[in-house]
Design an enzyme around this catalytic site. Sequence first.
Site, PDB file in Angstrom:
ATOM      1  N   ASP A  28       6.168  17.457  23.159  1.00 36.42           N
ATOM      2  CA  ASP A  28       6.232  16.440  23.620  1.00 36.42           C
ATOM      3  C   ASP A  28       7.890  16.482  22.951  1.00 36.42           C
ATOM      4  O   ASP A  28       7.836  16.112  21.884  1.00 36.42           O
ATOM      5  CB  ASP A  28       6.151  15.392  24.462  1.00 36.42           C
ATOM      6  CG  ASP A  28       6.635  14.113  25.026  1.00 36.42           C
ATOM      7  OD1 ASP A  28       7.681  14.462  26.001  1.00 36.42           O
ATOM      8  OD2 ASP A  28       6.073  13.119  26.111  1.00 36.42           O
ATOM      9  N   ASN A  76       6.481  20.005  36.244  1.00 44.72           N
ATOM     10  CA  ASN A  76       8.410  19.637  36.215  1.00 44.72           C
ATOM     11  C   ASN A  76       9.001  20.110  36.438  1.00 44.72           C
ATOM     12  O   ASN A  76      10.069  20.023  36.754  1.00 44.72           O
ATOM     13  CB  ASN A  76       8.351  19.593  34.321  1.00 44.72           C
ATOM     14  CG  ASN A  76       7.157  19.467  33.053  1.00 44.72           C
ATOM     15  OD1 ASN A  76       6.884  20.423  32.136  1.00 44.72           O
ATOM     16  ND2 ASN A  76       7.941  18.122  33.394  1.00 44.72           N
TER      17      ASN A  76
END
Length: 246
Positions: A28, A76
């Site tokens: 991330d 996503n």
Amino acid sequence: MGVAVSAESKPEFIPNGPIPQHVGIIMDGNGRWAQARGLPRTMGHRAGTKNIRRILEESVRLGIKVLTVYAFSTENWGRPRAEVNHLMRLISQSIRDELDELDANGVQIRHSGRLEGISPRLREQIEYALERTRNNDTIILNVAFNYGGRAEIVDAIKEIIRKGYKPEDVTEELVSQHLYTAGLPDPDLIIRTGGEYRLSNFLTWQAAYAEYYATPTYWPDFDEAELRAAIAEFQHRERRFGLVKS
Ligand code: FPP
């Protein structure tokens, strides 16, 4: 009035200490890494992709046997179309540019996730990479792509039902054997970069007894020293697997 703040004590990496067999990484912070430099988010993903190689090489040096990287979650797809397309292109480009060298270095590539929904061309590329590297044994690079932990459990249940198993045949072992990660050891250590403390649907079943390590460092900056720091922390934890200290 002064307040004494003790220097945060960081555990030392023990060179001959235990090394996690399987490390999972939630990569991330690519977007924030780029934004902090005044760059578009896509440049962060590009830098993040390059970083996989650095961490893969260090993992081999350390003796890690499986490295799972969370490249694209089922959630996503909800990102802006241009960003999704960019991520797809990055994966495709990486396979094209890196496959020969990964193969020559004995890296076995695995995919965890659904192939449905991925463009036929990319799908073909992925299938080729898996087939070509399937007998390599230096390290397994397991790419969680179009991956969701819950979707994985649902897919396993469907497959178990399809095969006609009876309720009394269903064991934890049987479920594990029907996950995308069938045959891989469960992760011992899950690392999350970018400062959040969430699992985000990553290895939901497999991470039941994993140790967690979170760092504020954005993924593109997560280097060899950071990986060793995560492992040092792992080496100093006591894993009890629900038992009591012997
Ligand atoms: C999280 O950062 C990162 C991702 C959603 C994608 C990670 C993908 C790669 C590094 C490319 C993978 C490529 C290969 C070849 C496996 P973020 O965008 O959520 O960052 P932010 O939290 O700062 O916005």
